[in-house]
Design an enzyme around this catalytic site. Structure first.
Site, short mmCIF file in Angstrom:
data_model
loop_
_atom_site.label_atom_id
_atom_site.label_comp_id
_atom_site.label_asym_id
_atom_site.label_seq_id
_atom_site.Cartn_x
_atom_site.Cartn_y
_atom_site.Cartn_z
N GLU A 59 1.78 50.92 21.73
CA GLU A 59 3.34 50.93 22.27
C GLU A 59 3.75 49.67 21.80
O GLU A 59 5.04 49.37 21.33
CB GLU A 59 3.34 50.97 23.78
CG GLU A 59 3.14 52.36 23.97
CD GLU A 59 4.31 53.47 23.94
OE1 GLU A 59 5.45 52.79 23.35
OE2 GLU A 59 3.94 54.64 23.91
N GLU A 63 7.36 49.37 19.56
CA GLU A 63 8.72 48.91 20.03
C GLU A 63 8.97 47.41 19.48
O GLU A 63 10.00 47.21 19.68
CB GLU A 63 8.49 48.98 21.63
CG GLU A 63 8.52 50.63 22.20
CD GLU A 63 8.79 50.61 23.56
OE1 GLU A 63 8.79 49.63 24.21
OE2 GLU A 63 8.91 51.66 23.79
N GLU A 109 16.49 46.67 20.09
CA GLU A 109 16.39 45.28 19.46
C GLU A 109 15.19 45.01 20.43
O GLU A 109 14.83 45.26 21.60
CB GLU A 109 17.69 44.81 20.12
CG GLU A 109 17.74 43.40 19.39
CD GLU A 109 18.85 42.68 19.71
OE1 GLU A 109 18.98 41.57 19.27
OE2 GLU A 109 19.96 43.36 20.52
#
Length: 149
Positions: A59, A63, A109
């Site tokens: 993850e 991300e 972002e």
């Protein structure tokens, strides 16, 4: 037909401490692409057949585009109200990384925040509580090591 119990969803979140060499730069927060929108720690759900630690590393890469090294577990957060969508339990890790984060997957972002500049009022879920727990740990850690000198 097998009985399938109804249980909380298992998630993992990461507090990524970013370093440039030996210099601490801050921690990473993401701007969420999906509801609830806002700032959050990077994280996500553990897949069937996956260890929680593996899910954390996956993850964080998805991300933030950072390769992390797990330092340890901060805590487990399981308040049924922590996620308004459904009941989740999250294992929260502290990890370290080098480099500049880039948002990906569910993150618009990824931003490095100095510990003094974290906008706690903009965090979704229970992430303000998690970060406050982390900051308390860091403060006590510094006090502990200062006493040892």
């Amino acid at each position: 037909m097998a009985f399938i119990p109804k249980t909380p969803f298992l998630a993992t979140d990461g507090i990524i401490e970013v370093y440039e060499g030996m210099t601490f730069k801050g921690i990473v927060l993401i701007k969420r692409k999906n509801e609830p929108v806002g700032l959050a720690l990077p994280g996500g759900f553990v897949e069937v057949g996956e260890r929680v630690e593996e899910a954390l590393v996956r993850e964080m890469k998805e991300e933030t585009n950072l390769d992390v090294t797990i330092i340890g577990i901060l805590d487990v957060y399981s308040d049924p109200k922590r996620d308004l969508r459904f009941h989740t339990a999250s294992v929260v890790y502290i990890a370290s990384a080098e480099g500049k984060p880039r948002g990906g997957d569910d993150a618009i972002e990824a931003i490095i925040y100095d510990l003094d500049d974290i906008p706690l009022d903009q965090l979704v879920f229970d992430h303000a509580k998690i970060i406050n727990d982390y900051l308390h740990l860091k403060k006590n850690e510094k006090a502990f090591f200062a006493k040892q000198l």
